[in-house]
Design a protein around this motif. Structure first.
Motif, PDB file in Angstrom:
ATOM      1  N   TYR A 214      74.669  32.832  46.931  1.00  0.00           N
ATOM      2  CA  TYR A 214      73.976  33.290  48.140  1.00  0.00           C
ATOM      3  C   TYR A 214      74.538  34.633  48.589  1.00  0.00           C
ATOM      4  O   TYR A 214      74.198  35.142  49.649  1.00  0.00           O
ATOM      5  CB  TYR A 214      74.162  32.257  49.269  1.00  0.00           C
ATOM      6  N   GLY A 215      75.430  35.211  47.776  1.00  0.00           N
ATOM      7  CA  GLY A 215      76.112  36.442  48.179  1.00  0.00           C
ATOM      8  C   GLY A 215      76.323  37.393  47.027  1.00  0.00           C
ATOM      9  O   GLY A 215      75.414  37.638  46.222  1.00  0.00           O
TER      10      GLY A 215
ATOM     11  N   THR B  45      69.208  30.389  51.491  1.00  0.00           N
ATOM     12  CA  THR B  45      68.475  30.801  50.300  1.00  0.00           C
ATOM     13  C   THR B  45      69.418  31.546  49.370  1.00  0.00           C
ATOM     14  O   THR B  45      70.382  32.169  49.813  1.00  0.00           O
ATOM     15  CB  THR B  45      67.278  31.704  50.655  1.00  0.00           C
ATOM     16  N   GLY B  46      69.148  31.447  48.096  1.00  0.00           N
ATOM     17  CA  GLY B  46      69.974  32.134  47.115  1.00  0.00           C
ATOM     18  C   GLY B  46      69.345  32.030  45.746  1.00  0.00           C
ATOM     19  O   GLY B  46      68.145  31.801  45.611  1.00  0.00           O
ATOM     20  N   THR B  47      70.204  32.173  44.734  1.00  0.00           N
ATOM     21  CA  THR B  47      69.758  32.148  43.348  1.00  0.00           C
ATOM     22  C   THR B  47      70.623  31.168  42.578  1.00  0.00           C
ATOM     23  O   THR B  47      71.844  31.149  42.748  1.00  0.00           O
ATOM     24  CB  THR B  47      69.890  33.552  42.722  1.00  0.00           C
ATOM     25  N   VAL B  48      69.980  30.355  41.740  1.00  0.00           N
ATOM     26  CA  VAL B  48      70.733  29.441  40.873  1.00  0.00           C
ATOM     27  C   VAL B  48      70.721  30.021  39.460  1.00  0.00           C
ATOM     28  O   VAL B  48      69.679  30.439  38.956  1.00  0.00           O
ATOM     29  CB  VAL B  48      70.183  27.996  40.928  1.00  0.00           C
ATOM     30  N   PHE B  49      71.924  30.098  38.885  1.00  0.00           N
ATOM     31  CA  PHE B  49      72.122  30.660  37.550  1.00  0.00           C
ATOM     32  C   PHE B  49      72.633  29.577  36.621  1.00  0.00           C
ATOM     33  O   PHE B  49      73.465  28.757  37.018  1.00  0.00           O
ATOM     34  CB  PHE B  49      73.176  31.777  37.579  1.00  0.00           C
TER      35      PHE B  49
ATOM     36  N   GLN C 156      66.985  31.750  39.153  1.00  0.00           N
ATOM     37  CA  GLN C 156      65.771  31.359  39.867  1.00  0.00           C
ATOM     38  C   GLN C 156      66.106  31.187  41.350  1.00  0.00           C
ATOM     39  O   GLN C 156      67.176  30.684  41.678  1.00  0.00           O
ATOM     40  CB  GLN C 156      65.246  30.015  39.344  1.00  0.00           C
ATOM     41  N   PRO C 157      65.189  31.542  42.240  1.00  0.00           N
ATOM     42  CA  PRO C 157      65.427  31.305  43.664  1.00  0.00           C
ATOM     43  C   PRO C 157      65.548  29.806  43.934  1.00  0.00           C
ATOM     44  O   PRO C 157      64.881  28.995  43.285  1.00  0.00           O
ATOM     45  CB  PRO C 157      64.195  31.879  44.358  1.00  0.00           C
ATOM     46  N   ASP C 158      66.400  29.446  44.877  1.00  0.00           N
ATOM     47  CA  ASP C 158      66.543  28.054  45.283  1.00  0.00           C
ATOM     48  C   ASP C 158      67.088  28.036  46.706  1.00  0.00           C
ATOM     49  O   ASP C 158      67.386  29.096  47.272  1.00  0.00           O
ATOM     50  CB  ASP C 158      67.457  27.277  44.324  1.00  0.00           C
ATOM     51  N   ILE C 159      67.215  26.849  47.251  1.00  0.00           N
ATOM     52  CA  ILE C 159      67.649  26.679  48.649  1.00  0.00           C
ATOM     53  C   ILE C 159      68.687  25.571  48.702  1.00  0.00           C
ATOM     54  O   ILE C 159      68.527  24.527  48.059  1.00  0.00           O
ATOM     55  CB  ILE C 159      66.442  26.328  49.547  1.00  0.00           C
ATOM     56  N   LEU C 160      69.732  25.791  49.510  1.00  0.00           N
ATOM     57  CA  LEU C 160      70.740  24.770  49.766  1.00  0.00           C
ATOM     58  C   LEU C 160      70.576  24.286  51.201  1.00  0.00           C
ATOM     59  O   LEU C 160      70.847  25.026  52.144  1.00  0.00           O
ATOM     60  CB  LEU C 160      72.151  25.332  49.548  1.00  0.00           C
ATOM     61  N   PRO C 161      70.109  23.038  51.400  1.00  0.00           N
ATOM     62  CA  PRO C 161      69.958  22.509  52.754  1.00  0.00           C
ATOM     63  C   PRO C 161      71.299  22.027  53.320  1.00  0.00           C
ATOM     64  O   PRO C 161      72.205  21.667  52.564  1.00  0.00           O
ATOM     65  CB  PRO C 161      68.992  21.334  52.586  1.00  0.00           C
ATOM     66  N   GLY C 162      71.390  22.027  54.660  1.00  0.00           N
ATOM     67  CA  GLY C 162      72.565  21.467  55.325  1.00  0.00           C
ATOM     68  C   GLY C 162      73.727  22.431  55.497  1.00  0.00           C
ATOM     69  O   GLY C 162      74.841  22.021  55.848  1.00  0.00           O
ATOM     70  N   TYR C 163      73.489  23.712  55.260  1.00  0.00           N
ATOM     71  CA  TYR C 163      74.526  24.742  55.389  1.00  0.00           C
ATOM     72  C   TYR C 163      73.959  25.943  56.130  1.00  0.00           C
ATOM     73  O   TYR C 163      72.756  26.147  56.187  1.00  0.00           O
ATOM     74  CB  TYR C 163      75.018  25.201  54.008  1.00  0.00           C
ATOM     75  N   ARG C 164      74.873  26.751  56.672  1.00  0.00           N
ATOM     76  CA  ARG C 164      74.499  28.043  57.228  1.00  0.00           C
ATOM     77  C   ARG C 164      75.524  29.075  56.781  1.00  0.00           C
ATOM     78  O   ARG C 164      76.643  28.729  56.417  1.00  0.00           O
ATOM     79  CB  ARG C 164      74.381  28.000  58.744  1.00  0.00           C
TER      80      ARG C 164
ATOM     81  N   TRP D  28      77.122  24.083  41.245  1.00  0.00           N
ATOM     82  CA  TRP D  28      78.366  24.454  41.913  1.00  0.00           C
ATOM     83  C   TRP D  28      78.037  25.514  42.939  1.00  0.00           C
ATOM     84  O   TRP D  28      77.132  26.342  42.737  1.00  0.00           O
ATOM     85  CB  TRP D  28      79.366  25.022  40.919  1.00  0.00           C
ATOM     86  N   VAL D  29      78.778  25.507  44.047  1.00  0.00           N
ATOM     87  CA  VAL D  29      78.636  26.550  45.064  1.00  0.00           C
ATOM     88  C   VAL D  29      79.997  26.742  45.705  1.00  0.00           C
ATOM     89  O   VAL D  29      80.814  25.817  45.751  1.00  0.00           O
ATOM     90  CB  VAL D  29      77.550  26.185  46.114  1.00  0.00           C
ATOM     91  N   TYR D  30      80.237  27.943  46.195  1.00  0.00           N
ATOM     92  CA  TYR D  30      81.483  28.258  46.909  1.00  0.00           C
ATOM     93  C   TYR D  30      81.217  28.199  48.401  1.00  0.00           C
ATOM     94  O   TYR D  30      80.315  28.862  48.896  1.00  0.00           O
ATOM     95  CB  TYR D  30      82.010  29.633  46.490  1.00  0.00           C
ATOM     96  N   VAL D  31      82.031  27.380  49.095  1.00  0.00           N
ATOM     97  CA  VAL D  31      81.891  27.191  50.549  1.00  0.00           C
ATOM     98  C   VAL D  31      83.235  27.506  51.205  1.00  0.00           C
ATOM     99  O   VAL D  31      84.247  27.708  50.522  1.00  0.00           O
ATOM    100  CB  VAL D  31      81.453  25.746  50.889  1.00  0.00           C
TER     101      VAL D  31
END
Length: 115
Positions: free
Chosen positions: A12-13, A74-78, A32-40, A110-113
């Motif tokens: 997302y960054g 919103t972001g991109t999944v690779f 591809q574009p994708d969305i992660l719900p439950g985060y800001r 995987w995502v970095y939070v």
């Protein structure tokens, strides 16, 4: 012959930017574009000179879990390799931790939070 499950990384960054992808992975990633719900998103100040040099940015986005379905990022999944995941781990500073999430598309990634 071993089959390896695909490794997905949601960005997302700065990992979406070509200059960071080239410096960390040695190639441009297809995603591809994708969305992660439950985060800001919030912002964090980076002090690591190598990360600032790669991204060109002193402030990077960071994710905070809210648990609210209305919050989404919103972001991109690779799809990446295990070596590229290790390179992403090396790029992310101690403000971040890597976790597994389910994206809106249904993919596990995987995502970095915020650590």
């Amino acid at each position: 012959m071993t089959s390896h499950a695909p490794i997905y990384l949601f960005s997302y960054g700065t990992l979406q930017t070509p200059q960071v992808q080239i410096s960390q992975f040695g190639r441009l990633l297809a995603g591809q574009p994708d969305i992660l719900p439950g985060y800001r998103k919030a912002m964090v100040e980076i002090s690591d000179p190598a990360v600032i040099a790669a991204s060109g940015e002193r402030f990077h986005p960071i994710l905070l879990r809210t648990g609210l379905e209305l919050d989404e990022v919103t972001g991109t999944v690779f799809e990446i390799t295990a070596e590229e995941l290790a390179a992403a781990d090396a790029y992310e500073v101690s403000d971040y931790r890597r976790i597994a999430v389910r994206l809106r598309s249904g993919l596990e990634a995987w995502v970095y939070v915020k650590a």
